[in-house]
Write an enzyme that holds these catalytic residues in place. Structure first.
Site, mmCIF file in Angstrom:
data_model
loop_
_atom_site.group_PDB
_atom_site.id
_atom_site.type_symbol
_atom_site.label_atom_id
_atom_site.label_comp_id
_atom_site.label_asym_id
_atom_site.label_seq_id
_atom_site.Cartn_x
_atom_site.Cartn_y
_atom_site.Cartn_z
ATOM 1 N N CYS A 150 48.594 48.064 87.870
ATOM 2 C CA CYS A 150 49.989 48.069 87.206
ATOM 3 C C CYS A 150 50.457 46.766 87.844
ATOM 4 O O CYS A 150 50.563 46.367 88.970
ATOM 5 C CB CYS A 150 50.783 49.138 88.211
ATOM 6 S SG CYS A 150 52.216 49.050 87.601
ATOM 7 N N HIS A 189 46.229 58.152 77.252
ATOM 8 C CA HIS A 189 45.955 56.894 77.957
ATOM 9 C C HIS A 189 46.584 56.958 79.430
ATOM 10 O O HIS A 189 47.857 56.943 79.330
ATOM 11 C CB HIS A 189 46.411 55.758 77.417
ATOM 12 C CG HIS A 189 46.019 54.275 77.921
ATOM 13 N ND1 HIS A 189 44.889 53.464 77.420
ATOM 14 C CD2 HIS A 189 46.814 53.782 78.932
ATOM 15 C CE1 HIS A 189 45.177 52.429 78.382
ATOM 16 N NE2 HIS A 189 46.118 52.508 79.241
ATOM 17 N N ARG A 202 39.211 45.110 77.991
ATOM 18 C CA ARG A 202 40.638 44.400 77.363
ATOM 19 C C ARG A 202 42.007 44.869 78.509
ATOM 20 O O ARG A 202 42.162 43.927 78.971
ATOM 21 C CB ARG A 202 40.898 45.118 75.894
ATOM 22 C CG ARG A 202 42.042 44.365 75.123
ATOM 23 C CD ARG A 202 43.445 44.773 75.824
ATOM 24 N NE ARG A 202 43.918 46.068 75.727
ATOM 25 C CZ ARG A 202 44.886 46.518 76.173
ATOM 26 N NH1 ARG A 202 45.680 45.774 76.892
ATOM 27 N NH2 ARG A 202 45.217 47.629 76.095
ATOM 28 N N ASP A 203 42.131 46.106 78.573
ATOM 29 C CA ASP A 203 43.175 46.478 79.129
ATOM 30 C C ASP A 203 42.801 46.097 80.868
ATOM 31 O O ASP A 203 43.501 45.677 81.369
ATOM 32 C CB ASP A 203 43.197 47.944 79.234
ATOM 33 C CG ASP A 203 44.514 48.508 79.806
ATOM 34 O OD1 ASP A 203 45.163 47.853 80.894
ATOM 35 O OD2 ASP A 203 45.183 49.513 79.453
ATOM 36 N N HIS A 252 47.241 56.514 83.579
ATOM 37 C CA HIS A 252 46.907 55.473 84.668
ATOM 38 C C HIS A 252 47.083 56.364 85.976
ATOM 39 O O HIS A 252 47.888 57.337 85.969
ATOM 40 C CB HIS A 252 48.068 54.177 84.632
ATOM 41 C CG HIS A 252 47.888 53.034 83.792
ATOM 42 N ND1 HIS A 252 48.107 52.081 84.133
ATOM 43 C CD2 HIS A 252 47.032 53.219 82.410
ATOM 44 C CE1 HIS A 252 47.577 51.123 83.142
ATOM 45 N NE2 HIS A 252 47.172 51.674 82.344
ATOM 46 N N ASN A 312 44.152 52.005 85.180
ATOM 47 C CA ASN A 312 43.712 52.942 84.406
ATOM 48 C C ASN A 312 42.649 53.888 85.285
ATOM 49 O O ASN A 312 42.101 53.518 86.070
ATOM 50 C CB ASN A 312 42.797 52.267 83.209
ATOM 51 C CG ASN A 312 43.473 51.459 82.305
ATOM 52 O OD1 ASN A 312 44.179 51.925 81.732
ATOM 53 N ND2 ASN A 312 43.389 50.025 82.534
HETATM 54 ZN ZN ZN Z 1 46.204 51.108 80.692
#
Ligand code: ZN
Length: 314
Positions: free
Chosen positions: A246, A213, A19-20, A215, A255
């Protein structure tokens, strides 16, 4: 008691690559490849996967097959499949599909919230209340988690006031969220900031503060994970090959890479249930499916250190 005795013995790495990760790359991965990805991730021991997003397909063609991907994930025994839902409409789709968990993003940064969701944080909180009411009216067991994004800073407004994060967390829990997570969406956090913000939020959220979460935009993701781990957080989001860069810094890593996190925990004797070699094999497939896209992570280049391999054979 020694310091390390206080670290958890088991943590969950929640995979968010499907997803992300996929939402921020241009390549559209065919549904069949996503199902193979899920099958391999499951075989590698992943039991908590964010599988897609219930956004309108015209806005995110990469994730237009969300229902199909979720339905396949639900055939894998013991897999917790979560989906992102941006609003009540998305939540209704998640409830229709009996997802284990729906994740609602809420930006702590007012400017980011308006730019991304075209809603102020308080409007999102009101929507979370409506989502909770909808779930209750169906007597559904789908969990409602809210991810507080830009909790550590934002590319538009810069600094985000920790007191505003605490206020938003309180309001989100009052509106009926079961769990919350704190997200460093743009990679601004440092370990000290992580300690301070988690310490500020824990008295408000307690056990409902579920996930971190982070990054790796500026290389601090693992240090930030460790800071949260020390406060008892035992769930961390990560994406295989670190996909999900990003959007405001093209080419920058996003991530934290699942395989790097799995390696760190294995090295620290903290169980994740994930098989390193199988993760690396899956990483190879993802690299094929996303040919030409930027991949990240460190451990895959070097492999496991000899000391760990000896331990595995002992
Ligand atoms: Zn993320």
């Amino acid at each position: 008691m020694s310091f390390t005795a206080q670290l958890p013995t088991r943590v969950t790495i929640r995979e968010v690559g499907l997803r992300d990760g996929l939402q921020s790359v241009a390549t559209i991965v065919p549904t069949a490849a996503k199902l193979e990805w899920l099958r391999d991730a499951y075989d590698a021991g992943q039991r908590d996967i964010e599988v897609s997003s219930f956004v309108p397909p015209r806005l995110m063609p990469q994730l237009a097959d969300a229902e199909e991907v979720l339905a396949f994930a639900q055939t894998l025994p013991g897999l917790r499949a979560s989906v992102l839902v941006p609003n009540l409409k998305g939540a209704q789709r998640a409830l229709d599909a009996h997802a284990h968990s729906m994740l609602v993003p809420l930006s702590a940064s007012h400017a980011h919230s308006l730019a991304n969701l075209r809603k102020a944080p308080d409007d999102v909180i009101a929507e979370i209340g409506r989502i909770r009411a909808e779930r209750d009216s169906r007597a559904s067991r789908t969990e409602l988690e809210v991810g507080i994004s830009t909790a550590f800073g934002c590319t538009i407004q810069g600094r985000v006031d920790p007191q505003e994060v605490v206020r938003v967390v309180k309001a989100v829990l009052d509106a009926g969220a079961d769990r919350i997570g704190l997200a460093d969406t743009v990679g601004y956090a440092d370990p000290r900031q992580v300690t301070e913000l988690f310490e500020a939020v824990l008295p408000v959220a307690g056990e409902r503060l579920h996930c971190g979460h982070f990054h790796d935009t500026r290389g601090l993701a693992l240090a930030n994970v460790y800071a949260a781990l020390q406060l008892g957080i035992t769930c961390f989001d990560a994406s295989i090959a670190g996909i999900g860069g990003c959007p405001h810094a093209p080419g920058a890593s996003g991530n934290v890479a699942t395989e790097d996190l799995a390696y760190m925990f294995a090295s620290m004797n903290i169980e994740t249930g994930q098989d390193f070699d199988k993760l690396i094999a899956l990483r190879g497939k993802v690299a094929e499916w996303l040919k030409g896209e930027a991949l990240h992570g460190n451990v895959w280049r070097a492999g496991l250190p000899k000391s760990m391999l000896q331990e595995a054979l002992a």
